[in-house]
Scaffold this motif. Structure first.
Motif, short mmCIF file in Angstrom:
data_model
loop_
_atom_site.label_atom_id
_atom_site.label_comp_id
_atom_site.label_asym_id
_atom_site.label_seq_id
_atom_site.Cartn_x
_atom_site.Cartn_y
_atom_site.Cartn_z
N VAL A 1 65.93 56.58 34.16
CA VAL A 1 65.21 57.34 35.19
C VAL A 1 66.18 57.90 36.22
CG1 VAL A 1 63.38 57.23 36.94
CG2 VAL A 1 63.23 55.79 34.89
N ARG A 2 65.91 59.14 36.62
CA ARG A 2 66.69 59.79 37.68
C ARG A 2 65.81 60.03 38.89
NH1 ARG A 2 70.88 64.86 36.87
NH2 ARG A 2 71.48 65.16 39.06
N TRP A 3 66.30 59.63 40.04
CA TRP A 3 65.62 59.90 41.30
C TRP A 3 66.30 61.11 41.93
CZ3 TRP A 3 66.28 56.31 46.16
CH2 TRP A 3 65.60 56.87 47.26
N LEU A 4 65.55 62.19 42.06
CA LEU A 4 66.07 63.43 42.64
C LEU A 4 66.01 63.36 44.16
CD1 LEU A 4 64.15 65.91 40.30
CD2 LEU A 4 66.49 65.05 40.00
N LYS A 5 67.13 63.68 44.82
CA LYS A 5 67.11 63.65 46.29
C LYS A 5 66.22 64.75 46.84
CE LYS A 5 71.15 66.57 47.28
NZ LYS A 5 72.43 66.64 48.02
N GLY A 6 66.11 65.86 46.12
CA GLY A 6 65.27 66.96 46.55
C GLY A 6 65.90 67.77 47.67
N VAL B 1 64.52 60.32 32.37
CA VAL B 1 65.54 61.03 31.60
C VAL B 1 65.27 60.86 30.11
CG1 VAL B 1 68.02 61.18 31.10
CG2 VAL B 1 67.25 60.74 33.45
N LYS B 2 65.11 59.60 29.72
CA LYS B 2 64.77 59.27 28.33
C LYS B 2 63.95 57.97 28.33
CE LYS B 2 67.00 62.50 26.03
NZ LYS B 2 66.31 63.47 25.14
N PRO B 3 63.00 57.83 27.41
CA PRO B 3 62.23 56.58 27.33
C PRO B 3 63.09 55.46 26.75
CG PRO B 3 61.65 58.02 25.51
CD PRO B 3 62.56 58.81 26.40
N ALA B 4 62.63 54.23 26.89
CA ALA B 4 63.37 53.08 26.36
C ALA B 4 63.55 53.20 24.85
CB ALA B 4 62.64 51.79 26.71
#
Length: 297
Positions: free
Chosen positions: A160-165, A178-181
């Motif tokens: 998972v990626r957290w975008l700062k925005g 980003v990609k599932p497990a």
């Protein structure tokens, strides 16, 4: 009264950052200085669990964690308020349900505040439970973020990626998978708890002090992290563990360098942590390629 009583139970996973966020551009809304990427762990091993029950006839909210009654923090109450506001906007709950008090009981099956992202799992679990309790639909990672920044990454599984925005109100500071497990099922994470004591410097206090005193932090946020996020996304997509491992370890080292550049310096590593780092590098050199990576938090 009994017929108006509702109960919802949810679980949320721990996530471990491979590109770490450190520092906020907005303390109130918890908007980070940089993007971050994490690996979500399986709830079969590490998880937070939260049960919400309606307090019919009362407007009081009570909260207990691991069997201990807790004082309701500003962030906790904000999470409840934001979920109620979203439920009202979506018209998914009645006025009576939105006004009812709540009994919220949470527990972690791992040490709290010892570096295993307990607040992240906890807030993700709280908001997810509130989402189901109030029948909210859609992404709630933006609400989760305002309780505990890295918690928004625990809303999703896998990578998972957290975008700062860029929006001043934080509306685009959200988590994206980003990609599932299932993309990389061979991936395994070994957790070594070098201390189960509460950290001497909380992440919230540490980030604020670093942002105020470290010149290295700006270079990290503006230059290093954007490059590493792109490289890490490519490594995950290609399932290139050698690249994944090296980027993770380099980012971990640089994060701790920023902590040391803070004034006064912050120490999150101990002698056991340092011995593990040394052991991992010796093992990888023996194998000829990174087959083990370490992320010390």
């Amino acid at each position: 009264m009994a017929e108006n009583t509702r109960t919802v139970t949810c679980e949320a996973p721990v996530n471990i950052a491979v590109i770490k966020y450190w520092g906020k551009s907005n303390e109130e809304l918890i908007i980070p200085l940089n993007d971050s990427i994490s690996v979500t762990l399986s709830t079969e091993h590490l998880r937070a669990r939260t049960t919400i029950r309606s307090n019919s006839g009362s407007r009081e909210i009570t909260f207990s964690l691991d069997g201990k009654e807790e004082v309701l923090t500003k962030r906790f109450l904000r999470a409840v308020e934001l979920c109620r506001a979203e439920a009202k906007r979506q018209n998914t709950s009645t006025a009576e349900e939105l006004a009812q008090g709540l009994s919220i009981v949470s527990e972690n099956n791992f040490p709290t505040a010892a570096g295993l992202a307990s607040s992240a799992a906890g807030f993700a679990c709280l908001v997810t439970a509130l989402k189901h309790y109030y029948r909210i639909t859609g992404d709630v990672s933006g609400i989760v973020r305002q309780g505990s920044g890295s918690a928004c990454r625990s809303v999703f599984g896998g990578f998972v990626r957290w975008l700062k925005g860029t929006a001043p109100d934080g509306s685009d500071s959200i988590a994206q998978q980003v990609k599932p497990a299932s993309h990389w099922p061979e991936m395994r994470v070994l957790i070594l708890v070098v201390s189960d004591h509460k950290k001497e410097t909380s992440s919230t206090h540490g980030m604020k002090t670093t942002a105020e005193t470290s010149r290295l932090l700006k270079y990290r946020a503006d230059v290093l992290v954007p490059q590493r996020c792109a490289e890490m996304t490519a490594a995950i997509t290609a399932k290139n563990f050698a690249e994944f491992a090296e980027i993770t370890m380099r980012d971990s080292n640089q994060f701790h360098a920023v902590c040391l550049d803070t004034y006064p310096p912050i120490f999150y590593l101990n002698s056991v942590s340092q011995a593990i780092i040394e052991m991992v590098h010796i093992y990888n050199q023996y194998k000829g390629t990174p087959t083990v990576r370490t992320r010390l938090v």
